[in-house]
Design a protein around this motif. Structure first.
Motif, PDB file in Angstrom:
ATOM      1  N   ASN A 118      14.112   0.893  11.632  1.00 31.79           N
ATOM      2  CA  ASN A 118      13.294   1.195  10.461  1.00 31.79           C
ATOM      3  C   ASN A 118      14.003   2.160   9.516  1.00 31.79           C
ATOM      4  O   ASN A 118      13.997   1.977   8.284  1.00 31.79           O
ATOM      5  N   ALA A 119      14.662   3.183  10.086  1.00 26.93           N
ATOM      6  CA  ALA A 119      15.364   4.169   9.259  1.00 26.93           C
ATOM      7  C   ALA A 119      16.517   3.535   8.496  1.00 26.93           C
ATOM      8  O   ALA A 119      16.750   3.853   7.317  1.00 26.93           O
ATOM      9  N   VAL A 129       0.835  -1.204   0.000  1.00 27.14           N
ATOM     10  CA  VAL A 129       0.000   0.000   0.000  1.00 27.14           C
ATOM     11  C   VAL A 129       0.870   1.254   0.000  1.00 27.14           C
ATOM     12  O   VAL A 129       0.619   2.204  -0.747  1.00 27.14           O
ATOM     13  N   MET A 130       1.917   1.251   0.825  1.00 26.00           N
ATOM     14  CA  MET A 130       2.801   2.412   0.898  1.00 26.00           C
ATOM     15  C   MET A 130       3.527   2.636  -0.432  1.00 26.00           C
ATOM     16  O   MET A 130       3.751   3.786  -0.839  1.00 26.00           O
ATOM     17  N   THR A 131       3.898   1.552  -1.094  1.00 25.32           N
ATOM     18  CA  THR A 131       4.538   1.665  -2.407  1.00 25.32           C
ATOM     19  C   THR A 131       3.611   2.335  -3.404  1.00 25.32           C
ATOM     20  O   THR A 131       4.025   3.205  -4.186  1.00 25.32           O
ATOM     21  N   MET A 179       9.861  -1.978   5.841  1.00 28.73           N
ATOM     22  CA  MET A 179       8.590  -2.334   6.466  1.00 28.73           C
ATOM     23  C   MET A 179       8.505  -3.853   6.619  1.00 28.73           C
ATOM     24  O   MET A 179       8.487  -4.575   5.632  1.00 28.73           O
ATOM     25  N   GLN A 180       8.457  -4.313   7.854  1.00 25.78           N
ATOM     26  CA  GLN A 180       8.529  -5.734   8.149  1.00 25.78           C
ATOM     27  C   GLN A 180       7.166  -6.340   8.471  1.00 25.78           C
ATOM     28  O   GLN A 180       6.222  -5.631   8.822  1.00 25.78           O
ATOM     29  N   VAL A 222       3.586   4.657  10.366  1.00 23.04           N
ATOM     30  CA  VAL A 222       3.702   6.121  10.440  1.00 23.04           C
ATOM     31  C   VAL A 222       4.812   6.602   9.499  1.00 23.04           C
ATOM     32  O   VAL A 222       4.603   7.490   8.661  1.00 23.04           O
ATOM     33  N   SER A 223       6.006   6.007   9.636  1.00 21.38           N
ATOM     34  CA  SER A 223       7.132   6.442   8.797  1.00 21.38           C
ATOM     35  C   SER A 223       6.861   6.140   7.327  1.00 21.38           C
ATOM     36  O   SER A 223       7.200   6.942   6.440  1.00 21.38           O
ATOM     37  N   GLY A 224       6.239   4.985   7.053  1.00 20.58           N
ATOM     38  CA  GLY A 224       5.922   4.643   5.665  1.00 20.58           C
ATOM     39  C   GLY A 224       4.948   5.623   5.046  1.00 20.58           C
ATOM     40  O   GLY A 224       5.099   6.033   3.892  1.00 20.58           O
ATOM     41  N   SER A 225       3.955   6.027   5.831  1.00 22.41           N
ATOM     42  CA  SER A 225       2.971   7.002   5.330  1.00 22.41           C
ATOM     43  C   SER A 225       3.622   8.354   5.071  1.00 22.41           C
ATOM     44  O   SER A 225       3.362   9.005   4.044  1.00 22.41           O
ATOM     45  N   LEU A 226       4.478   8.791   6.005  1.00 22.35           N
ATOM     46  CA  LEU A 226       5.154  10.080   5.832  1.00 22.35           C
ATOM     47  C   LEU A 226       6.072  10.061   4.614  1.00 22.35           C
ATOM     48  O   LEU A 226       6.104  11.010   3.820  1.00 22.35           O
TER      49      LEU A 226
END
Length: 316
Positions: free
Chosen positions: A229-230, A112-114, A259-260, A290-294
């Protein structure tokens, strides 16, 4: 846009709200601890329902970026998890939880984030699929290699558990999709909502189980999760560009590596180790959405043009 699509786009919000709710009223969720495995199976089944033979063929159409993404998934992420744990002085239980997060496959939310980031969705699905299949063997072995010196890692039990929780539900979903593909496509947003609700509930259960430890462990584990994550996001993008892939592919690899499938990490930690070991997976579930959405929003505002492409574009 349907109501389910609107709900799905608020995934990080629901994750944060339910984590806060579980920290405030843990008793509402702790009684559901025995349902974590069932919830994960539901997530994997929903994923399987959305997969067709074309997704499997996508691996053959783009083998190199898929291979790069999967290799990074099972090298950068578990090693980074161990390094971050050592650097922050995490105890054996939390280190085990971190390594389990790093040793699992790419999460379904990465697809989804992709899409939101303007990345290569078919490639993301292919990488998630391949890493999920490989995780049956890779996750227990990596956990044993990296933390087996400090805790007992039941490799055989983890093999069987992952096969039951991941492969069997996905395989059943793929078979059903083969016969009911057109009908399933109409309800894909609903399936995504069901999977999202299951992930949010898993997060709430684990936060509830650790409510008494959050004041002392929470901030430190949160720092560990954010760093982990970063490293995955930056490493995936950097290596992708270094190898000459265009920006769409590099963005896809970044999101896939960073993203795991933290829901699986939570289920394994809860089953074979402890509630404390499940805490990194629960916090990772919140943070990576959160980070993926941002990041997806940032990249979406910077669309890739042909002039920005690299040496190895991939056709949809």
């Amino acid at each position: 846009m349907s109501i389910f699509e609107r709900l799905n786009r608020l995934f990080p919000v629901w994750a944060i709200l339910f984590a806060i709710l579980a920290a405030w009223q843990p008793d509402w969720f702790t009684s559901l601890a025995g349902q974590i495995k069932l919830l994960l199976a539901i997530i994997m089944f929903a994923m399987g329902l959305t997969l067709s033979r074309h997704d499997f063929l996508g691996v053959l159409r783009a083998p190199l970026p898929v291979a790069v993404g999967v290799v990074l998934q099972f090298t950068v992420m578990p090693v980074a998890a161990l390094a971050v744990s050592w650097a922050l002085g995490l105890d054996a239980a939390l280190t085990t939880g971190m390594v389990l997060v790093g040793a699992t496959a790419g999460g379904t939310a990465s697809n989804v984030m992709t899409w939101l980031a303007g990345g290569h969705v078919a490639l993301s699905v292919s990488m998630t699929l391949v890493s999920t299949l490989i995780s049956v063997v890779a996750t227990p072995l990596l956990a044993w290699l990296l933390v087996g010196q400090s805790v007992e890692v039941p490799v055989a039990g983890m093999f069987m558990s992952i096969a039951q929780l991941v492969i069997a539900p996905i395989a059943l979903g793929v078979v059903i999709h083969h016969f009911l593909g057109q009908q399933i496509r109409r309800v894909e947003p609903l399936l995504a909502t069901v999977a999202m609700a299951a992930i949010v509930l898993i997060i709430a259960i684990v936060v509830g189980l650790n409510a008494g430890r959050l004041a002392t462990l929470g901030p430190l584990v949160a720092v560990a999760v954010i760093l982990h994550n970063a490293i995955g996001l930056a490493g995936g993008y950097g290596v992708g560009r270094l190898l000459g892939f265009d920006q769409r592919v590099a963005r896809t690899i970044a999101i896939e590596v960073g993203m795991q499938n933290s829901g699986l990490a939570v289920a394994l930690a809860n089953q074979f180790f402890s509630a404390t070991a499940a805490l990194p997976g629960a916090l990772f579930s919140v943070w990576h959405n959160v980070s993926g959405s941002l990041l997806a929003g940032y990249w979406k505002r910077r669309p890739v043009t042909d002039a920005e492409g690299g040496a190895r574009p991939i056709a949809d």
